[in-house]
Motif scaffolding. Structure first.
Motif, PDB file in Angstrom:
ATOM      1  N   GLY A   1       0.506  10.439   4.397  1.00 12.42           N
ATOM      2  CA  GLY A   1       1.729   9.787   3.947  1.00 12.42           C
ATOM      3  C   GLY A   1       2.691   9.524   5.089  1.00 12.42           C
ATOM      4  O   GLY A   1       3.293   8.448   5.183  1.00 12.42           O
ATOM      5  N   VAL A   2       2.841  10.509   5.990  1.00  6.27           N
ATOM      6  CA  VAL A   2       3.710  10.346   7.157  1.00  6.27           C
ATOM      7  C   VAL A   2       3.182   9.225   8.047  1.00  6.27           C
ATOM      8  O   VAL A   2       3.938   8.353   8.504  1.00  6.27           O
ATOM      9  N   GLU A   3       1.875   9.217   8.299  1.00  7.06           N
ATOM     10  CA  GLU A   3       1.300   8.175   9.149  1.00  7.06           C
ATOM     11  C   GLU A   3       1.423   6.801   8.511  1.00  7.06           C
ATOM     12  O   GLU A   3       1.659   5.801   9.202  1.00  7.06           O
TER      13      GLU A   3
ATOM     14  N   ALA B   1      -4.549   5.764  12.432  1.00  6.29           N
ATOM     15  CA  ALA B   1      -4.524   6.975  11.615  1.00  6.29           C
ATOM     16  C   ALA B   1      -4.608   6.662  10.126  1.00  6.29           C
ATOM     17  O   ALA B   1      -5.117   7.466   9.342  1.00  6.29           O
ATOM     18  N   THR B   2      -4.122   5.497   9.718  1.00  2.00           N
ATOM     19  CA  THR B   2      -4.131   5.132   8.296  1.00  2.00           C
ATOM     20  C   THR B   2      -5.251   4.161   7.961  1.00  2.00           C
ATOM     21  O   THR B   2      -5.289   3.634   6.851  1.00  2.00           O
ATOM     22  N   LEU B   3      -6.165   3.934   8.892  1.00  2.00           N
ATOM     23  CA  LEU B   3      -7.213   2.931   8.671  1.00  2.00           C
ATOM     24  C   LEU B   3      -8.064   3.275   7.451  1.00  2.00           C
ATOM     25  O   LEU B   3      -8.346   2.401   6.617  1.00  2.00           O
TER      26      LEU B   3
ATOM     27  N   ARG C   1      -0.236   0.995  17.277  1.00  2.00           N
ATOM     28  CA  ARG C   1      -1.659   1.291  17.382  1.00  2.00           C
ATOM     29  C   ARG C   1      -2.024   2.653  16.797  1.00  2.00           C
ATOM     30  O   ARG C   1      -2.982   2.777  16.030  1.00  2.00           O
ATOM     31  N   ALA C   2      -1.307   3.700  17.169  1.00  2.00           N
ATOM     32  CA  ALA C   2      -1.667   5.045  16.708  1.00  2.00           C
ATOM     33  C   ALA C   2      -1.549   5.191  15.191  1.00  2.00           C
ATOM     34  O   ALA C   2      -2.509   5.616  14.536  1.00  2.00           O
ATOM     35  N   PRO C   3      -0.404   4.861  14.566  1.00  2.00           N
ATOM     36  CA  PRO C   3      -0.325   5.018  13.110  1.00  2.00           C
ATOM     37  C   PRO C   3      -1.255   4.084  12.356  1.00  2.00           C
ATOM     38  O   PRO C   3      -1.759   4.431  11.290  1.00  2.00           O
ATOM     39  N   LEU C   4      -1.520   2.892  12.888  1.00  2.00           N
ATOM     40  CA  LEU C   4      -2.443   1.994  12.202  1.00  2.00           C
ATOM     41  C   LEU C   4      -3.854   2.568  12.201  1.00  2.00           C
ATOM     42  O   LEU C   4      -4.579   2.484  11.216  1.00  2.00           O
TER      43      LEU C   4
ATOM     44  N   LEU D   1       0.832  -1.196   0.000  1.00  2.00           N
ATOM     45  CA  LEU D   1       0.000   0.000   0.000  1.00  2.00           C
ATOM     46  C   LEU D   1       0.871   1.252   0.000  1.00  2.00           C
ATOM     47  O   LEU D   1       0.623   2.208  -0.749  1.00  2.00           O
ATOM     48  N   ALA D   2       1.908   1.261   0.832  1.00  2.00           N
ATOM     49  CA  ALA D   2       2.792   2.419   0.905  1.00  2.00           C
ATOM     50  C   ALA D   2       3.520   2.631  -0.424  1.00  2.00           C
ATOM     51  O   ALA D   2       3.671   3.773  -0.879  1.00  2.00           O
ATOM     52  N   TYR D   3       3.967   1.535  -1.044  1.00  4.10           N
ATOM     53  CA  TYR D   3       4.649   1.654  -2.342  1.00  4.10           C
ATOM     54  C   TYR D   3       3.713   2.289  -3.364  1.00  4.10           C
ATOM     55  O   TYR D   3       4.091   3.208  -4.100  1.00  4.10           O
ATOM     56  N   SER D   4       2.475   1.803  -3.409  1.00  5.55           N
ATOM     57  CA  SER D   4       1.491   2.346  -4.352  1.00  5.55           C
ATOM     58  C   SER D   4       1.223   3.821  -4.069  1.00  5.55           C
ATOM     59  O   SER D   4       1.186   4.654  -4.975  1.00  5.55           O
ATOM     60  N   TYR D   5       1.066   4.153  -2.792  1.00  3.89           N
ATOM     61  CA  TYR D   5       0.758   5.533  -2.395  1.00  3.89           C
ATOM     62  C   TYR D   5       1.892   6.480  -2.793  1.00  3.89           C
ATOM     63  O   TYR D   5       1.659   7.513  -3.441  1.00  3.89           O
ATOM     64  N   PHE D   6       3.115   6.130  -2.423  1.00  8.54           N
ATOM     65  CA  PHE D   6       4.236   7.032  -2.690  1.00  8.54           C
ATOM     66  C   PHE D   6       4.602   7.068  -4.174  1.00  8.54           C
ATOM     67  O   PHE D   6       5.047   8.102  -4.676  1.00  8.54           O
TER      68      PHE D   6
END
Length: 322
Positions: free
Chosen positions: A186-188, A210-212, A205-208, A159-164
């Motif tokens: 993007g940061v999260e 935030a990116t849900l 927990r927090a970044p997961l 997902l991150a690869y696709s996003y960036f």
């Protein structure tokens, strides 16, 4: 994204110096060792800035990039570099570790420690630079998760690869007034990838959370063709209740059923107008994108676009009289 470099416009004798100048001023200060002779060196690079993100897309002949101890001491702001492999393979080394990248994979490198990037097959990469302070992650976690291949073994890495990657090539977005809106998610997302790689459930927990929403919408796009795609399936895949799923989507202004239908219709519309539009029936095209009832598919298509799917296809692929 503005062109920063195209060596096709540069005399061969000046290319090494011009490339070094472009890289140093737009990405990072590194030593560059070109493999081919000066007359065969080529490079194209585009650079953009979105908030604190520095983005570069580069294609070049084979080279080795070294960020030495001496160059590290000159760095004013410690940063994290993402190196996204587009085609071919490359290798990176830092702090006694090495990683190999293949298409669809990426790795992170810290600018405050020496590293080496080897592009024996040439460069075809997206690079993103983000201040380390923006991530607010412990130094030890960063040490443990940099110079590591981030790919299919990490559930969030694709997902991150696709996003960036999309961010790197979205030139219209870079110029728009809304460009800054992609930075926070993007940061999260990057934080979530790194903490997932590290395996620290407490930090995750927090970044997961935030990116849900981002992860849910990516999942929906990846499963559009599944006729059984439902709120229950989506919620189960993300370990949340159906009620929480609707709350998360509502906060992003998304109506689940309407959004899925709109995405499926858009996919059908593209396919019917595309070069393979007549290779299968209208009903088969609808089924391939989750519309199991042909009559219903035609009805919602015409309601959305003011034209039937058959008329839309015929408009884009007129039959040749015989």
């Amino acid at each position: 994204m503005s062109p920063a470099l195209d060596t096709a416009l540069v005399p061969p004798k000046d290319r090494e110096e011009v490339i070094r100048h472009a890289v140093w001023n737009s990405i990072v200060v590194v030593d560059i060792d070109h493999r081919p002779p000066a007359s065969e060196i080529s490079a194209q690079m585009e650079v953009s800035t979105v908030g604190p993100l520095r983005i570069s897309s580069a294609r070049a002949t084979a080279a080795t990039l070294r960020r030495t101890e001496q160059l590290v001491r000159k760095d004013e702001e410690p940063s994290l570099f993402l190196s996204l492999q587009v085609t071919g393979t490359s290798m990176g080394t830092q702090s006694g570790r090495e990683c190999v990248l293949r298409p669809g994979e990426f790795a992170a490198f810290r600018s405050n420690a020496p590293y080496t990037l080897l592009f024996d097959e040439g460069v075809d990469h997206h690079f993103l630079r983000l201040p380390l302070g923006a991530l607010a992650l412990p130094e030890q976690l960063l040490r443990d998760t940099t110079t590591v291949t981030l790919g299919s073994g990490n559930p969030l890495a694709p997902l991150a690869y696709s996003y960036f990657s999309q961010l790197a090539v979205s030139k219209d977005l870079h110029r728009s007034a809304h460009a800054g809106g992609v930075v926070a998610p993007g940061v999260e997302l990057l934080r979530a990838v790194l903490v997932a790689q590290h395996g620290d459930s407490g930090l995750a927990r927090a970044p997961l959370e935030a990116t849900l929403s981002l992860r849910i919408t990516h999942y929906i796009r990846e499963h559009l063709a599944d006729p059984g795609l439902s709120a229950a399936q989506i919620a189960f895949a993300h370990g949340i209740s159906v009620r929480h799923l609707y709350v998360v989507l509502a906060e992003s202004g998304i109506s689940l059923g309407d959004w899925i239908r709109a995405l499926r219709l858009a996919a059908c519309k593209r396919e019917l107008a595309g070069p393979r539009g007549r290779l299968r029936t209208i009903a088969a095209t609808g089924r391939s994108w989750g519309f199991v009832n042909a009559t219903h598919f035609s009805k919602v298509f015409k309601h959305a676009y003011g034209i039937s799917p058959r008329a839309w296809r015929d408009q884009n692929h007129p039959r040749v009289p015989v």
